[in-house]
Scaffold this active site. Structure first.
Site, PDB file in Angstrom:
ATOM      1  N   GLY A 165      -6.453  -1.498   0.056  1.00 41.62           N
ATOM      2  CA  GLY A 165      -7.868  -1.188   0.128  1.00 41.62           C
ATOM      3  C   GLY A 165      -8.748  -2.406  -0.057  1.00 41.62           C
TER       4      GLY A 165
ATOM      5  N   LEU B 146      -2.394  -7.507   9.273  1.00 41.89           N
ATOM      6  CA  LEU B 146      -3.204  -7.957  10.407  1.00 41.89           C
ATOM      7  C   LEU B 146      -4.458  -8.659   9.906  1.00 41.89           C
ATOM      8  CD1 LEU B 146      -2.977  -4.661  12.536  1.00 41.89           C
ATOM      9  CD2 LEU B 146      -1.341  -6.561  12.432  1.00 41.89           C
TER      10      LEU B 146
ATOM     11  N   PRO C 204       0.822  -1.214   0.000  1.00 40.03           N
ATOM     12  CA  PRO C 204       0.000   0.000   0.000  1.00 40.03           C
ATOM     13  C   PRO C 204       0.854   1.262   0.000  1.00 40.03           C
ATOM     14  CG  PRO C 204       0.196  -0.796   2.222  1.00 40.03           C
ATOM     15  CD  PRO C 204       0.965  -1.771   1.355  1.00 40.03           C
TER      16      PRO C 204
ATOM     17  N   CYS D  90      -3.791   1.065  10.030  1.00 39.29           N
ATOM     18  CA  CYS D  90      -5.206   0.664  10.021  1.00 39.29           C
ATOM     19  C   CYS D  90      -5.724   0.270  11.398  1.00 39.29           C
ATOM     20  CB  CYS D  90      -5.432  -0.481   9.036  1.00 39.29           C
ATOM     21  SG  CYS D  90      -4.409  -1.932   9.341  1.00 39.29           S
TER      22      CYS D  90
ATOM     23  N   GLU E 227     -13.928   4.132   8.552  1.00 42.41           N
ATOM     24  CA  GLU E 227     -12.480   4.278   8.695  1.00 42.41           C
ATOM     25  C   GLU E 227     -12.014   5.609   8.122  1.00 42.41           C
ATOM     26  OE1 GLU E 227      -8.634   1.440   7.962  1.00 42.41           O
ATOM     27  OE2 GLU E 227      -9.879   1.864   6.209  1.00 42.41           O
TER      28      GLU E 227
ATOM     29  N   GLY F  47      -8.859  -6.639   5.640  1.00 45.26           N
ATOM     30  CA  GLY F  47      -9.879  -5.654   5.338  1.00 45.26           C
ATOM     31  C   GLY F  47      -9.605  -4.347   6.062  1.00 45.26           C
TER      32      GLY F  47
ATOM     33  N   THR G 111       0.181   3.768   2.097  1.00 48.13           N
ATOM     34  CA  THR G 111       0.170   4.326   3.453  1.00 48.13           C
ATOM     35  C   THR G 111       1.389   3.909   4.267  1.00 48.13           C
ATOM     36  OG1 THR G 111      -1.312   2.504   4.010  1.00 48.13           O
ATOM     37  CG2 THR G 111      -2.306   4.669   3.664  1.00 48.13           C
ATOM     38  N   ASN G 112       1.835   2.661   4.107  1.00 44.55           N
ATOM     39  CA  ASN G 112       3.017   2.153   4.813  1.00 44.55           C
ATOM     40  C   ASN G 112       3.928   1.443   3.806  1.00 44.55           C
ATOM     41  OD1 ASN G 112       1.785   2.730   7.523  1.00 44.55           O
ATOM     42  ND2 ASN G 112       0.378   1.127   6.872  1.00 44.55           N
TER      43      ASN G 112
END
Length: 489
Positions: free
Chosen positions: A200, A420, A117, A251, A341, A218, A119-120
């Protein structure tokens, strides 16, 4: 003939990467535990040594979060993850139960597809490469297009370090021309054994629909419940620390706060003292229209941005130095933005009459989005903690800790991981924090310990004697004894 179509180039590149990864994995599968451990250590060291450089690259390219916090994430991915897996057996016989006469043998899965992703990006690449190689697998990455350069640099650094430590070339590969069609080819290729999907909902759904075994995660939407027995000052500090860490891009970070009416005023006061700003009703309505896109998904413009940047984008005034924006809410639903979220410093705030109704509210929030992921509880009441553990549809119940850091195993003793699992309730194949043992198959060797007569309950004395024989000499002695008994008769 030169390929000019970007999708065709991407597809061909994927096929070439998989072909190299397959050859490399064959060599990895023949290596000893010591050789594998040496390679993993080299990846860890390279990630750690370049943590700051890669953090700054990720921040510059994506615009998400804070580069200072991304250093922490890169360090976590390289050093903390390494320390948790370095002594784990993943090669050959990994377990032997002499009493039950059962052996367990690790079998690598093969070529892993790693979806990364934005984001990280750098930390996830380091982490996934380490757990893949540790389990004897090769890995081919599909980088998010908005984080392609920092991911490619991460892969270059750790790949070179791994090869220098004895890793076969091609064991860690990455697409340089990422397209949806190329990623689709990666996920559906016959030589790919497993997909590790982090991203996503659409990406995770595509991974599970590919026909290839997948481990996907998810969305998170974890509520944080502050129960009346909690240390309110400390609970608020932890929530604020978590929601502002890398501007909320993990997340497992909190998405809402649920409190009992009895302690509402104290919690609100402490939140304000800690840099939270409660928007007015007018501001709340203006902000909620900006959180979601028309199709109901999160607006990427808010992801990883600071509270002040978001306020400027929306056109609302907030006090200078505001760390987190909070909106009061009493609704939950797919069309209620605050109940979903929000990977940024925005929180919903719910007030309930007691902990029982707060418990139900948390379940409602999770079933709306984020079921199977994470819930945070601040309480000193062990009865309440046990009730939450029994009833909440989550894979991680975090008690008295920041959600973002607790969920990944940084501030808790959960397995350190950046993927996770959400369990079946969240549409995932596992509820684990994903580690190398999730990337191996286990071959079991079972020695015979019972004969058919025993299973039927008709075991004769001669069979019983034979079953207790441990070697050829004992067998001869038993037979001689039987013959002498018959002669004496």
């Amino acid at each position: 003939m030169e390929l000019l179509d970007k999708d065709l180039v991407s597809i061909q590149e994927v096929r070439n990467l998989i072909a190299k990864a397959k050859i490399a994995q064959k060599r990895l599968s023949e290596m000893s535990q010591e050789e594998i451990n040496k390679i993993v250590k080299a990846i860890s060291d390279a990630g750690y040594e370049n943590a700051e450089k890669l953090a700054k690259m990720a921040h510059s390219e994506t615009g998400f979060g804070k580069w200072e916090d991304k250093i922490v994430k890169n360090t976590f991915a390289s050093k903390v993850v390494y320390e948790s897996i370095k002594d784990v057996k993943t090669v050959g016989i990994i377990n032997e139960d002499k009493a039950l006469k059962v052996l367990e043998v690790a079998v690598p899965m093969g070529v892993v597809a790693g979806l990364i992703p934005s984001t990280n990006p750098t930390s996830t690449a380091i982490y996934k490469a380490m757990i893949a190689i540790k389990s004897g697998n090769s890995i081919v990455f599909s980088p998010h297009p908005n984080a392609k350069n920092c991911i490619l640099e991460t892969v270059r650094i750790i790949s070179e370090a791994s090869v220098a430590a004895g890793c076969p070339d091609g064991a860690i590969g990455c697409m340089t021309v990422p397209t949806m069609q190329g990623t689709d080819e990666l996920m559906k290729h016959n030589d790919v054994a497993l997909i590790l999907a982090t991203g996503g909902s659409a990406m995770v759904k595509a991974a599970y629909s590919s026909g290839t075994p997948a481990i996907g995660v998810g969305p998170g939407n974890g509520p944080a419940f502050i129960e009346k027995s909690a240390n309110i000052k400390l609970a608020v500090k932890r929530i604020m620390d978590s929601k502002t860490f890398d501007n909320g891009t993990i997340c497992a970070s909190e998405q809402s706060i649920v409190v009992e009416k009895e302690i509402e005023d104290k919690v609100v006061e402490e939140l304000k003292n800690s840099g939270a700003y409660f928007v007015t009703e007018e501001q709340s309505k203006k902000l909620e229209k900006f959180i979601l896109r028309p199709n109901g998904t999160m607006n990427p413009q808010i992801v990883g941005k600071s509270a002040e940047v978001i306020a400027n984008l929306v056109g609302i005034e907030i006090p200078k130095g505001t760390r987190v924006i909070i909106a009061r809410e009493n609704r939950v639903g797919h069309k209620v933005p605050y109940s979903k979220e929000k990977l940024c410093p925005i929180l919903a705030f719910y007030v309930e009459d007691n902990w029982n109704t707060a418990c139900e509210r948390c379940i409602e929030i999770l079933n709306n989005e984020g079921a199977g992921h994470t819930l945070v509880l601040h309480s000193e009441n062990q009865e309440v903690i046990r009730e939450f553990a029994l009833k909440k549809p989550v894979s991680r119940l975090l008690v008295n800790t920041p959600g973002a850091l607790g969920g990944i195993g940084a501030s808790t003793n959960l397995l350190p991981a950046l993927t996770l699992g959400c369990g079946a309730v969240g549409g995932s194949s596992t509820s684990d924090n994903i580690g190398p043992l999730n990337l191996i198959n286990i071959k079991r060797v079972g020695y015979g310990v019972r004969e058919l007569e025993e299973l039927r309950g008709t075991k004769s004395q001669s069979v019983e004697s034979a079953c207790t024989v441990s070697n050829e000499e004992d067998l001869i002695n038993v037979l001689v004894e039987k013959i002498m008994q018959k002669l004496n008769k």
